[in-house]
Scaffold this active site. Structure first.
Site, mmCIF file in Angstrom:
data_model
loop_
_atom_site.group_PDB
_atom_site.id
_atom_site.type_symbol
_atom_site.label_atom_id
_atom_site.label_comp_id
_atom_site.label_asym_id
_atom_site.label_seq_id
_atom_site.Cartn_x
_atom_site.Cartn_y
_atom_site.Cartn_z
ATOM 1 N N ARG A 159 2.002 -10.267 -4.275
ATOM 2 C CA ARG A 159 1.941 -11.567 -4.410
ATOM 3 C C ARG A 159 2.962 -12.390 -3.909
ATOM 4 N NH1 ARG A 159 -0.408 -9.120 -9.022
ATOM 5 N NH2 ARG A 159 1.554 -8.706 -9.932
ATOM 6 N N SER A 171 -4.937 -8.429 -1.680
ATOM 7 C CA SER A 171 -6.310 -8.252 -0.917
ATOM 8 C C SER A 171 -7.345 -7.603 -1.851
ATOM 9 C CB SER A 171 -5.966 -7.522 0.315
ATOM 10 O OG SER A 171 -5.454 -6.201 -0.135
ATOM 11 N N THR A 218 2.077 1.818 -3.449
ATOM 12 C CA THR A 218 0.871 2.399 -4.286
ATOM 13 C C THR A 218 0.670 3.854 -4.172
ATOM 14 O OG1 THR A 218 -0.220 0.072 -3.937
ATOM 15 C CG2 THR A 218 -1.363 1.812 -4.824
ATOM 16 N N ASP A 244 -5.143 0.051 -5.621
ATOM 17 C CA ASP A 244 -4.331 0.112 -6.891
ATOM 18 C C ASP A 244 -5.419 0.641 -8.251
ATOM 19 O OD1 ASP A 244 -3.385 -1.045 -9.463
ATOM 20 O OD2 ASP A 244 -1.853 -2.071 -8.197
ATOM 21 N N ASP A 286 3.354 0.925 -10.051
ATOM 22 C CA ASP A 286 2.174 0.199 -10.050
ATOM 23 C C ASP A 286 2.495 -1.323 -10.501
ATOM 24 O OD1 ASP A 286 -0.675 -0.140 -10.601
ATOM 25 O OD2 ASP A 286 -0.555 0.505 -12.434
ATOM 26 N N ASP A 339 0.820 -1.098 0.151
ATOM 27 C CA ASP A 339 0.052 -0.007 -0.035
ATOM 28 C C ASP A 339 0.936 1.272 0.093
ATOM 29 O OD1 ASP A 339 -2.323 -1.610 0.197
ATOM 30 O OD2 ASP A 339 -2.997 -0.955 2.135
ATOM 31 N N ALA A 340 1.865 1.198 0.782
ATOM 32 C CA ALA A 340 2.906 2.385 0.827
ATOM 33 C C ALA A 340 3.320 2.539 -0.721
ATOM 34 C CB ALA A 340 3.931 2.204 1.804
ATOM 35 N N GLY A 395 1.850 -4.602 -6.696
ATOM 36 C CA GLY A 395 1.248 -5.998 -6.749
ATOM 37 C C GLY A 395 2.025 -7.136 -6.670
ATOM 38 N N ASP A 399 -4.978 4.225 -9.669
ATOM 39 C CA ASP A 399 -4.504 4.787 -11.049
ATOM 40 C C ASP A 399 -5.120 5.729 -11.962
ATOM 41 O OD1 ASP A 399 -2.679 2.273 -11.150
ATOM 42 O OD2 ASP A 399 -4.058 0.868 -12.201
HETATM 43 C C1 LIG Z 1 16.487 10.191 -24.660
HETATM 44 C C2 LIG Z 1 15.322 9.912 -23.660
HETATM 45 C C3 LIG Z 1 13.996 10.442 -23.975
HETATM 46 C C4 LIG Z 1 13.099 10.203 -22.942
HETATM 47 C C5 LIG Z 1 12.231 9.304 -23.182
HETATM 48 C C6 LIG Z 1 11.503 8.778 -21.986
HETATM 49 C C7 LIG Z 1 11.166 7.195 -22.021
HETATM 50 C C8 LIG Z 1 10.333 6.783 -21.000
HETATM 51 C C9 LIG Z 1 8.966 7.279 -21.145
HETATM 52 C C10 LIG Z 1 7.968 6.343 -20.911
HETATM 53 C C11 LIG Z 1 7.879 5.259 -20.177
HETATM 54 C C12 LIG Z 1 6.588 5.034 -19.653
HETATM 55 C C13 LIG Z 1 6.541 3.701 -19.101
HETATM 56 C C14 LIG Z 1 4.985 3.435 -18.476
HETATM 57 C C15 LIG Z 1 4.837 2.164 -17.871
HETATM 58 C C16 LIG Z 1 3.514 1.887 -17.529
HETATM 59 C C17 LIG Z 1 3.451 0.800 -16.487
HETATM 60 C C18 LIG Z 1 2.152 0.662 -16.001
HETATM 61 O O1 LIG Z 1 2.011 1.395 -14.842
HETATM 62 O O2 LIG Z 1 1.455 0.038 -16.549
HETATM 63 C C19 LIG Z 1 0.164 -0.260 -15.799
HETATM 64 C C20 LIG Z 1 -0.408 -1.222 -16.449
HETATM 65 C C21 LIG Z 1 -1.854 -1.696 -15.808
HETATM 66 O O3 LIG Z 1 -1.819 -1.957 -14.710
HETATM 67 P P1 LIG Z 1 -3.009 -2.521 -13.560
HETATM 68 O O4 LIG Z 1 -3.302 -3.663 -13.720
HETATM 69 O O5 LIG Z 1 -2.619 -2.126 -12.287
HETATM 70 O O6 LIG Z 1 -4.335 -1.591 -13.906
HETATM 71 C C22 LIG Z 1 -5.323 -1.655 -14.555
HETATM 72 C C23 LIG Z 1 -5.561 -0.817 -15.661
HETATM 73 O O7 LIG Z 1 -5.628 0.465 -15.341
HETATM 74 C C24 LIG Z 1 -7.237 -1.009 -15.864
HETATM 75 O O8 LIG Z 1 -7.382 0.051 -16.834
HETATM 76 P P2 LIG Z 1 -7.811 -0.300 -18.432
HETATM 77 O O9 LIG Z 1 -6.449 -0.742 -18.977
HETATM 78 O O10 LIG Z 1 -8.802 -1.156 -18.467
HETATM 79 O O11 LIG Z 1 -7.911 0.931 -18.997
HETATM 80 C C25 LIG Z 1 -8.206 -0.932 -14.982
HETATM 81 O O12 LIG Z 1 -9.163 -1.351 -15.612
HETATM 82 C C26 LIG Z 1 -7.871 -1.852 -13.737
HETATM 83 O O13 LIG Z 1 -8.760 -1.407 -12.596
HETATM 84 C C27 LIG Z 1 -6.566 -1.462 -13.265
HETATM 85 O O14 LIG Z 1 -6.164 -2.369 -12.331
HETATM 86 O O15 LIG Z 1 0.430 -2.501 -16.411
HETATM 87 C C28 LIG Z 1 0.855 -3.202 -17.582
HETATM 88 O O16 LIG Z 1 -0.096 -3.018 -18.451
HETATM 89 C C29 LIG Z 1 1.884 -4.021 -17.269
HETATM 90 C C30 LIG Z 1 2.781 -3.788 -18.418
HETATM 91 C C31 LIG Z 1 3.748 -2.671 -18.536
HETATM 92 C C32 LIG Z 1 4.338 -2.469 -19.675
HETATM 93 C C33 LIG Z 1 5.415 -1.312 -19.719
HETATM 94 C C34 LIG Z 1 6.067 -1.055 -20.912
HETATM 95 C C35 LIG Z 1 7.041 -0.005 -20.833
HETATM 96 C C36 LIG Z 1 7.751 0.225 -22.198
HETATM 97 C C37 LIG Z 1 8.807 1.197 -22.202
HETATM 98 C C38 LIG Z 1 9.517 1.395 -20.939
HETATM 99 C C39 LIG Z 1 10.734 2.510 -21.439
HETATM 100 C C40 LIG Z 1 11.244 2.697 -20.292
HETATM 101 C C41 LIG Z 1 12.426 3.589 -20.644
HETATM 102 C C42 LIG Z 1 12.825 4.068 -19.175
HETATM 103 C C43 LIG Z 1 13.939 5.423 -19.231
HETATM 104 C C44 LIG Z 1 14.071 6.001 -18.181
HETATM 105 C C45 LIG Z 1 14.757 7.318 -18.226
HETATM 106 N N1 LIG Z 2 -1.322 -1.999 -2.706
HETATM 107 C C1 LIG Z 2 -1.745 -3.204 -3.318
HETATM 108 C C2 LIG Z 2 -1.552 -3.219 -4.730
HETATM 109 C C3 LIG Z 2 -1.788 -4.218 -5.157
HETATM 110 N N2 LIG Z 2 -2.237 -5.432 -4.876
HETATM 111 C C4 LIG Z 2 -2.736 -6.565 -5.476
HETATM 112 O O1 LIG Z 2 -2.009 -6.698 -6.661
HETATM 113 C C5 LIG Z 2 -2.980 -6.495 -7.929
HETATM 114 C C6 LIG Z 2 -2.488 -5.758 -9.054
HETATM 115 O O2 LIG Z 2 -1.343 -6.320 -9.409
HETATM 116 P P1 LIG Z 2 -0.308 -5.374 -10.296
HETATM 117 O O3 LIG Z 2 0.675 -5.954 -10.713
HETATM 118 O O4 LIG Z 2 -1.139 -4.830 -11.606
HETATM 119 O O5 LIG Z 2 0.143 -4.074 -9.438
HETATM 120 C C7 LIG Z 2 -4.118 -6.038 -7.116
HETATM 121 O O6 LIG Z 2 -5.373 -6.580 -7.940
HETATM 122 C C8 LIG Z 2 -4.336 -6.764 -5.899
HETATM 123 O O7 LIG Z 2 -4.435 -7.949 -5.829
HETATM 124 C C9 LIG Z 2 -2.452 -5.563 -3.450
HETATM 125 O O8 LIG Z 2 -2.975 -6.454 -2.693
HETATM 126 N N3 LIG Z 2 -2.312 -4.081 -2.554
HETATM 127 MG MG LIG Z 3 -0.370 -2.012 -9.307
HETATM 128 MG MG LIG Z 4 -2.615 -0.642 -11.381
#
Ligand SMILES: CCCCCCCC/C=C\CCCCCCCC(=O)OC[C@H](COP(=O)(O)O[C@@H]1[C@H](O)[C@H](OP(=O)(O)O)[C@@H](O)[C@H](O)[C@H]1O)OC(=O)CCCCCCC/C=C\CCCCCCCC
Ligand SMILES: Nc1ccn([C@@H]2O[C@H](COP(=O)(O)O)[C@@H](O)[C@H]2O)c(=O)n1
Ligand SMILES: [Mg+2]
Ligand SMILES: [Mg+2]
Length: 243
Positions: free
Chosen positions: A74, A80, A32, A87, A66, A29-30, A70, A91
């Site tokens: 896990r 929970s 998050t 979370d 984010d 939670d912290a 999770g 978001d």
């Molecule tokens: C020359 C330099 C130029 C500068 C360029 C800068 C580049 C760096 C720029 C950006 C990097 C951005 C990275 C963003 C990563 C996002 C990660 C993230 O938080 O993903 C969240 C996602 C969903 O998580 P949850 O399951 O917790 O959330 C659910 C979701 O919100 C649902 O919404 P919906 O999808 O339905 O709209 C809700 O319904 C639901 O309630 C909610 O629980 O997590 C993922 O999808 C996991 C995959 C993440 C993939 C990340 C790919 C990152 C790609 C590139 C990174 C590049 C890193 C570069 C670092 C550079 C540092 C200087």
């Molecule tokens: N403070 C939190 C945050 C997340 N969870 C659990 O993780 C699931 C989300 O997973 P992500 O990989 O997308 O972060 C969420 O549904 C919870 O089950 C938690 O317990 N406490």
């Molecule tokens: Mg998360």
């Molecule tokens: Mg999330």
């Protein structure tokens, strides 16, 4: 798509860090909460001033929380329903700050009403896209579709473009155009995703209602379909809490 293909990679990369935080007594939670505050600070302090490079760096550092929270829950076996709620709710707050930061820039010094409106559309449509899934699941439907542009895509497209556009301040020419292109792409992609999810929920709801009518009233009393899940938790939320 990113959620499907990139999550496994980031889970592997971030697992040791998540384990380290757990050993130090940090709670999921912290993580998050701190992650959300960091994203908000990066977006709302830097973006309205047009400092896209530094804003993106700060947001990038914190947005990965984010995936860490999770992972920690896990690993520790403490996933929970509260954590899932916290979370997902935070978001929405983080996403509001990111696209709100763009809107504030274009409403102010960026001086572009159309791009301000596109940013606001990205903000609102992103929230509604997420809501469709949450509401569909809350009425007991699987909502078996993710769609073209989920949260990860919204963030990656807009933040990569903002980070690169920010290099314009360091003398890289012609790169500022990337941000408007990305915002339009996220806006169109979110609208398509909204359509995909609404169509899916409509089909699933019709099937569920037809099945309920064939087998008798679903709430057992009024003859009307029930307005929510029968248990305290259902659908993906239940599986998340159990994960
Ligand atoms: C020359 C330099 C130029 C500068 C360029 C800068 C580049 C760096 C720029 C950006 C990097 C951005 C990275 C963003 C990563 C996002 C990660 C993230 O938080 O993903 C969240 C996602 C969903 O998580 P949850 O399951 O917790 O959330 C659910 C979701 O919100 C649902 O919404 P919906 O999808 O339905 O709209 C809700 O319904 C639901 O309630 C909610 O629980 O997590 C993922 O999808 C996991 C995959 C993440 C993939 C990340 C790919 C990152 C790609 C590139 C990174 C590049 C890193 C570069 C670092 C550079 C540092 C200087
Ligand atoms: N403070 C939190 C945050 C997340 N969870 C659990 O993780 C699931 C989300 O997973 P992500 O990989 O997308 O972060 C969420 O549904 C919870 O089950 C938690 O317990 N406490
Ligand atoms: Mg998360
Ligand atoms: Mg999330």
């Amino acid at each position: 798509m990113l959620n499907k293909y990139a999550r496994a990679f980031f889970t592997r990369v971030l697992t040791p860090f998540a384990a380290f935080l757990l050993r130090r007594g940090v709670s999921p939670d912290a993580v998050t909460l701190v992650g959300t505050v960091g994203v908000m600070a990066g977006a709302l302090v830097f973006f309205p001033r047009g400092e896209f490079f530094w804003g993106t760096i700060v947001i990038t550092v914190f947005v990965f929380s984010d995936l860490v929270d999770g992972n920690m829950a896990r690993q520790a076996g403490i996933s929970s329903r509260w954590g899932a709620f916290l979370d997902s709710t935070l978001d929405r707050v983080a996403d509001g700050a990111v696209f709100g930061g763009f809107a504030l820039w274009y409403a102010g010094t960026g001086d572009n009403n159309v791009l301000c409106a596109v940013s606001i559309f990205c903000l609102a449509s992103g929230q509604v896209v997420s809501y469709t899934k949450a509401r569909g699941e809350s009425i007991g439907l699987p909502v078996a579709v993710n769609g073209l542009v989920e949260r990860a895509e919204r963030l990656v497209i807009s933040l990569v473009a903002a980070g690169l556009a920010g290099l314009g301040a360091f003398g890289v020419p012609g790169i500022g155009i990337l941000l408007p292109i990305a915002l339009w792409a996220v806006a169109v992609g979110s609208a398509v995703t909204l359509g995909q999810r609404v169509v899916t929920v409509r089909r699933e709801a019709a099937e569920a209602d037809a099945a309920a009518r064939a087998g008798g009233p679903s709430d057992g009393r009024s003859g009307k379909p029930s307005d929510g899940p029968s248990g305290a938790d259902s659908g993906r939320r239940g599986s998340e809490a159990a994960s």
